[in-house]
Design an enzyme around this catalytic site. Structure first.
Site, short mmCIF file in Angstrom:
data_model
loop_
_atom_site.label_atom_id
_atom_site.label_comp_id
_atom_site.label_asym_id
_atom_site.label_seq_id
_atom_site.Cartn_x
_atom_site.Cartn_y
_atom_site.Cartn_z
N THR A 49 0.84 -1.20 0.00
CA THR A 49 0.00 0.00 0.00
C THR A 49 0.87 1.25 0.00
O THR A 49 1.98 1.22 0.50
CB THR A 49 -0.85 -0.04 1.29
OG1 THR A 49 -1.75 -1.12 1.18
CG2 THR A 49 -1.60 1.24 1.54
N ARG A 99 -14.09 -7.72 -0.17
CA ARG A 99 -13.47 -7.31 1.10
C ARG A 99 -12.90 -5.88 0.98
O ARG A 99 -12.31 -5.51 -0.03
CB ARG A 99 -12.36 -8.31 1.43
CG ARG A 99 -11.55 -7.95 2.67
CD ARG A 99 -10.27 -7.23 2.32
NE ARG A 99 -9.40 -7.08 3.47
CZ ARG A 99 -8.36 -6.26 3.51
NH1 ARG A 99 -8.06 -5.51 2.47
NH2 ARG A 99 -7.62 -6.16 4.58
N ASP A 148 -8.56 -1.30 5.67
CA ASP A 148 -8.56 -0.08 6.50
C ASP A 148 -8.29 1.18 5.71
O ASP A 148 -8.70 2.27 6.13
CB ASP A 148 -7.51 -0.21 7.60
CG ASP A 148 -6.11 -0.38 7.00
OD1 ASP A 148 -5.96 -1.17 6.03
OD2 ASP A 148 -5.17 0.28 7.48
N GLY A 153 -5.30 -4.96 7.40
CA GLY A 153 -6.32 -3.93 7.58
C GLY A 153 -7.37 -4.22 8.64
O GLY A 153 -7.83 -3.30 9.32
#
Ligand code: ASP
Length: 351
Positions: A215, A243, A246, A269
């Site tokens: 990320t 899904r 976070d 997450g």
């Protein structure tokens, strides 16, 4: 006479409590991450390491250019993340990980610390720059969060570049998907339409590494004293059932408030959502008076491991505290400010 007495009092106070050597508040500052995880020297070849360091330095320089010219923290966050979304090394935009169905579903969030306005998107499949879409949700819609097809449709209304889903395809991430699905004894989906055929698709550049996260996130402080945060991700390899992690959840993976701090997170997450990691760090600063480093370490190095959450965060505050904290062997990270030269780091033992 009275003036002279006052001067003596001021002087006496100054001697009694000498100012602690405090670093000057930077005019501008920038911290970025490119994911945390099991990133260790032993698993990293020299070429891959050099490629990541170059990519991190290049992205940092992009944000730095914006801030040095007097651009806003928000512009710096968006410009920096766009560079990382275009770079296949990172799990965001092109180079995002695949779902178990063989799709790229992209999540992103954006927050302005000056107004506490926020925007986020989840499950985007056609918008080249999910970070710009998250910003557009904040600036051009009355909402905070849009998902899936609707989010991509809003991107068109907002005038953002649309791409064929195959644009996000990389052979490296496809191989990671196949490996993960084999481990989980799940079926391998057919390759996405318009993706290069396996035979033609020669992995160029760095080869697959096995760290789980990639990320990207940026926090910035501009010359007006405003802060902002953004995060963009493909989520977790082989995720199922739409899904959402976070990253696009305001307060979990992304948060910014001029009065406390700006945070972007990376890691597993589900745990970051449960602890509302980004907001908790800022709340510890705001309500408990903790330094930003102490607040970040409390959440990332104590509370997260206590529930088996792994990952890390970058953060900064309007008074110029720049920090990172992670509980994994490594995190791609970099920082720069008007007061300190650029630093790029990967492993735990680097400063
Ligand atoms: N936090 C991201 C998620 O759970 C993954 C990552 O940081 O790489 O979706």
């Amino acid at each position: 006479m009275r003036l002279a007495a006052s001067l003596w009092i001021v002087l006496a106070l100054a001697i009694a409590s000498p100012a602690t050597a405090q670093a000057p508040t930077p005019k501008w500052a920038l911290v970025i991450h490119g994911g945390a995880g099991v990133i260790e020297r032993a698993n990293m070849d020299a070429g891959t390491e050099a490629a990541y360091r170059k990519a991190m330095a290049g992205a940092l320089a992009e944000g730095q250019r914006v801030l040095e010219k007097g651009g806003s923290a928000m512009d710096a966050v968006e410009a920096t993340i766009k560079v990382m979304e275009d770079d296949p090394l990172f799990n965001a935009g092109r180079g995002a990980v695949f779902t178990a169905e063989g799709r790229n579903e992209l999540d992103a969030a954006f927050m302005d610390g000056a107004t506490m306005k926020a925007g986020s998107v989840a499950g985007v499949t056609r918008t080249r720059h999910p970070i710009s879409l998250a910003r557009s949700v904040m600036e051009k819609s009355p909402h905070v969060m849009l998902i899936g097809h609707g989010a991509d449709q809003f991107a068109k209304v907002a005038g953002l570049e649309q791409v064929d889903p195959a644009y996000f395809f990389t052979e490296r991430r496809w191989q990671q998907l196949e490996k993960t699905l084999n481990e989980q004894r799940l079926p391998i989906p057919t390759r996405p339409i318009n993706a290069p055929s396996a035979a033609r698709s020669i992995s160029r550049g760095p080869q697959p590494d096995d760290h789980r996260f990639g990320t990207v996130g940026v926090v910035a402080l501009d010359q007006k004293g405003d802060i902002a945060a953004g995060t963009s991700t493909g989520g977790m390899t082989a995720k199922r059932w739409n899904r959402v992690g976070d990253a696009p959840i305001i307060g979990a993976g992304t948060y910014a408030d001029n009065r406390s701090c700006a945070v972007s997170a990376t890691g597993s997450g589900e745990y970051f959502i449960r602890l509302t990691v980004a907001r908790t760090i800022c709340a510890l600063v705001q309500y408990k008076g903790l330094s930003l480093q102490a607040a970040a370490d409390e959440v990332v190095r104590k509370q997260l491991p206590a529930i088996n959450g792994d990952g890390g965060i970058i953060a900064l505050s309007a008074d110029g505290q720049l920090v990172w904290s992670f509980n994994t062997p490594g995190m791609y990270r970099a920082r720069a400010s008007s007061e300190e030269p650029a630093v790029v780091a990967i492993y735990k033992d680097e400063p």
